[in-house]
Design a protein around this motif. Structure first.
Motif, PDB file in Angstrom:
ATOM      1  N   GLN A   1      -4.336   7.049 -10.772  1.00  0.00           N
ATOM      2  CA  GLN A   1      -5.092   5.963 -10.130  1.00  0.00           C
ATOM      3  C   GLN A   1      -5.360   4.826 -11.119  1.00  0.00           C
ATOM      4  O   GLN A   1      -5.315   3.654 -10.743  1.00  0.00           O
ATOM      5  CB  GLN A   1      -6.403   6.482  -9.536  1.00  0.00           C
ATOM      6  CG  GLN A   1      -7.119   5.455  -8.684  1.00  0.00           C
ATOM      7  CD  GLN A   1      -6.275   4.955  -7.506  1.00  0.00           C
ATOM      8  OE1 GLN A   1      -5.744   5.737  -6.736  1.00  0.00           O
ATOM      9  NE2 GLN A   1      -6.120   3.642  -7.380  1.00  0.00           N
ATOM     10  N   ASP A   2      -5.580   5.152 -12.391  1.00  0.00           N
ATOM     11  CA  ASP A   2      -5.778   4.110 -13.406  1.00  0.00           C
ATOM     12  C   ASP A   2      -4.521   3.246 -13.545  1.00  0.00           C
ATOM     13  O   ASP A   2      -4.607   2.039 -13.756  1.00  0.00           O
ATOM     14  CB  ASP A   2      -6.135   4.724 -14.766  1.00  0.00           C
ATOM     15  CG  ASP A   2      -7.567   5.229 -14.821  1.00  0.00           C
ATOM     16  OD1 ASP A   2      -8.355   4.918 -13.899  1.00  0.00           O
ATOM     17  OD2 ASP A   2      -7.908   5.936 -15.791  1.00  0.00           O
TER      18      ASP A   2
ATOM     19  N   LYS B   1       1.874   6.790  -6.775  1.00  0.00           N
ATOM     20  CA  LYS B   1       0.822   7.731  -7.170  1.00  0.00           C
ATOM     21  C   LYS B   1       1.301   9.174  -7.005  1.00  0.00           C
ATOM     22  O   LYS B   1       1.086  10.015  -7.875  1.00  0.00           O
ATOM     23  CB  LYS B   1      -0.443   7.486  -6.352  1.00  0.00           C
ATOM     24  CG  LYS B   1      -1.579   8.373  -6.800  1.00  0.00           C
ATOM     25  CD  LYS B   1      -2.879   8.022  -6.134  1.00  0.00           C
ATOM     26  CE  LYS B   1      -3.939   8.952  -6.680  1.00  0.00           C
ATOM     27  NZ  LYS B   1      -5.265   8.570  -6.350  1.00  0.00           N
TER      28      LYS B   1
ATOM     29  N   GLU C   1       0.829  -1.201   0.000  1.00  0.00           N
ATOM     30  CA  GLU C   1       0.000   0.000   0.000  1.00  0.00           C
ATOM     31  C   GLU C   1       0.869   1.260   0.000  1.00  0.00           C
ATOM     32  O   GLU C   1       0.608   2.202  -0.751  1.00  0.00           O
ATOM     33  CB  GLU C   1      -0.888  -0.018   1.248  1.00  0.00           C
ATOM     34  CG  GLU C   1      -2.163   0.758   1.096  1.00  0.00           C
ATOM     35  CD  GLU C   1      -3.107   0.535   2.264  1.00  0.00           C
ATOM     36  OE1 GLU C   1      -3.408   1.520   2.953  1.00  0.00           O
ATOM     37  OE2 GLU C   1      -3.509  -0.629   2.486  1.00  0.00           O
TER      38      GLU C   1
ATOM     39  N   ILE D   1      -2.374  -3.345  -9.812  1.00  0.00           N
ATOM     40  CA  ILE D   1      -3.039  -4.209  -8.830  1.00  0.00           C
ATOM     41  C   ILE D   1      -3.779  -5.340  -9.548  1.00  0.00           C
ATOM     42  O   ILE D   1      -3.688  -6.500  -9.146  1.00  0.00           O
ATOM     43  CB  ILE D   1      -3.989  -3.388  -7.933  1.00  0.00           C
ATOM     44  CG1 ILE D   1      -3.164  -2.463  -7.036  1.00  0.00           C
ATOM     45  CG2 ILE D   1      -4.877  -4.296  -7.099  1.00  0.00           C
ATOM     46  CD1 ILE D   1      -3.971  -1.406  -6.295  1.00  0.00           C
ATOM     47  N   GLU D   2      -4.475  -5.005 -10.634  1.00  0.00           N
ATOM     48  CA  GLU D   2      -5.207  -6.008 -11.420  1.00  0.00           C
ATOM     49  C   GLU D   2      -4.271  -7.118 -11.913  1.00  0.00           C
ATOM     50  O   GLU D   2      -4.601  -8.293 -11.859  1.00  0.00           O
ATOM     51  CB  GLU D   2      -5.866  -5.300 -12.619  1.00  0.00           C
ATOM     52  CG  GLU D   2      -6.541  -6.219 -13.606  1.00  0.00           C
ATOM     53  CD  GLU D   2      -6.964  -5.493 -14.890  1.00  0.00           C
ATOM     54  OE1 GLU D   2      -7.146  -6.179 -15.900  1.00  0.00           O
ATOM     55  OE2 GLU D   2      -7.101  -4.246 -14.877  1.00  0.00           O
TER      56      GLU D   2
ATOM     57  N   ILE E   1      -2.217   2.697 -11.126  1.00  0.00           N
ATOM     58  CA  ILE E   1      -2.160   1.890  -9.901  1.00  0.00           C
ATOM     59  C   ILE E   1      -3.144   0.721 -10.012  1.00  0.00           C
ATOM     60  O   ILE E   1      -2.793  -0.432  -9.720  1.00  0.00           O
ATOM     61  CB  ILE E   1      -2.509   2.738  -8.646  1.00  0.00           C
ATOM     62  CG1 ILE E   1      -1.598   3.959  -8.512  1.00  0.00           C
ATOM     63  CG2 ILE E   1      -2.506   1.874  -7.387  1.00  0.00           C
ATOM     64  CD1 ILE E   1      -0.152   3.725  -8.305  1.00  0.00           C
ATOM     65  N   ASP E   2      -4.365   1.007 -10.449  1.00  0.00           N
ATOM     66  CA  ASP E   2      -5.388  -0.040 -10.583  1.00  0.00           C
ATOM     67  C   ASP E   2      -4.938  -1.142 -11.538  1.00  0.00           C
ATOM     68  O   ASP E   2      -5.173  -2.329 -11.289  1.00  0.00           O
ATOM     69  CB  ASP E   2      -6.714   0.549 -11.061  1.00  0.00           C
ATOM     70  CG  ASP E   2      -7.372   1.458 -10.024  1.00  0.00           C
ATOM     71  OD1 ASP E   2      -6.967   1.407  -8.839  1.00  0.00           O
ATOM     72  OD2 ASP E   2      -8.288   2.220 -10.398  1.00  0.00           O
ATOM     73  N   LYS E   3      -4.262  -0.765 -12.622  1.00  0.00           N
ATOM     74  CA  LYS E   3      -3.797  -1.750 -13.606  1.00  0.00           C
ATOM     75  C   LYS E   3      -2.710  -2.631 -12.983  1.00  0.00           C
ATOM     76  O   LYS E   3      -2.712  -3.851 -13.162  1.00  0.00           O
ATOM     77  CB  LYS E   3      -3.284  -1.018 -14.855  1.00  0.00           C
ATOM     78  CG  LYS E   3      -3.067  -1.885 -16.052  1.00  0.00           C
ATOM     79  CD  LYS E   3      -4.311  -2.625 -16.509  1.00  0.00           C
ATOM     80  CE  LYS E   3      -5.351  -1.770 -17.153  1.00  0.00           C
ATOM     81  NZ  LYS E   3      -6.522  -2.544 -17.616  1.00  0.00           N
TER      82      LYS E   3
ATOM     83  N   TYR F   1       2.396   1.830  -3.479  1.00  0.00           N
ATOM     84  CA  TYR F   1       1.446   2.416  -4.424  1.00  0.00           C
ATOM     85  C   TYR F   1       1.149   3.876  -4.098  1.00  0.00           C
ATOM     86  O   TYR F   1       0.980   4.695  -5.004  1.00  0.00           O
ATOM     87  CB  TYR F   1       0.156   1.594  -4.494  1.00  0.00           C
ATOM     88  CG  TYR F   1       0.326   0.298  -5.253  1.00  0.00           C
ATOM     89  CD1 TYR F   1       0.854   0.279  -6.545  1.00  0.00           C
ATOM     90  CD2 TYR F   1      -0.033  -0.916  -4.684  1.00  0.00           C
ATOM     91  CE1 TYR F   1       1.017  -0.906  -7.242  1.00  0.00           C
ATOM     92  CE2 TYR F   1       0.125  -2.108  -5.380  1.00  0.00           C
ATOM     93  CZ  TYR F   1       0.649  -2.097  -6.661  1.00  0.00           C
ATOM     94  OH  TYR F   1       0.816  -3.274  -7.350  1.00  0.00           O
TER      95      TYR F   1
END
Length: 94
Positions: free
Chosen positions: A76-77, A13, A6, A83-84, A79-81, A9
């Motif tokens: 954020q997109d 960010k 966490e 994590i995905e 970071i989300d990628k 990330y």
């Protein structure tokens, strides 16, 4: 997600926000064990985003590096990628 991940990330960010105006072109780099399913999962994650994807196998053929050049809407997109894709066994994000 553990605290260390966490924090990583959060720092990423922050850095992305400082160094980019959005939307921005971003280069994702991954290394995965050479396995068609794993490579396809990464490629499918960027479907319909207009990404330019390059794959290169290591000399021994054991690993494949994947570079993905893609326009992202926000930090954020990105970071989300990450994590995905982190659920793919053996993936290393660079």
């Amino acid at each position: 997600m553990d605290k260390k991940t966490e924090e990583f990330y959060d720092r990423l960010k922050e850095e992305l926000e400082k160094s980019n105006s959005w939307p921005a072109l971003y280069l994702f780099k991954f290394i995965v064990p050479t396995d068609t399913d794993k490579i396809e999962k990464i490629e499918k994650a960027f479907d319909c985003l207009g990404a330019v994807i390059k794959t290169t196998q290591s000399k021994t053929g054991k690993y494949t590096s994947i570079s993905v050049d893609v326009q992202m809407k926000s930090s954020q997109d990105i970071i989300d990628k990450y994590i995905e894709l982190s659920v793919i066994e053996g993936i290393v994000s660079l």
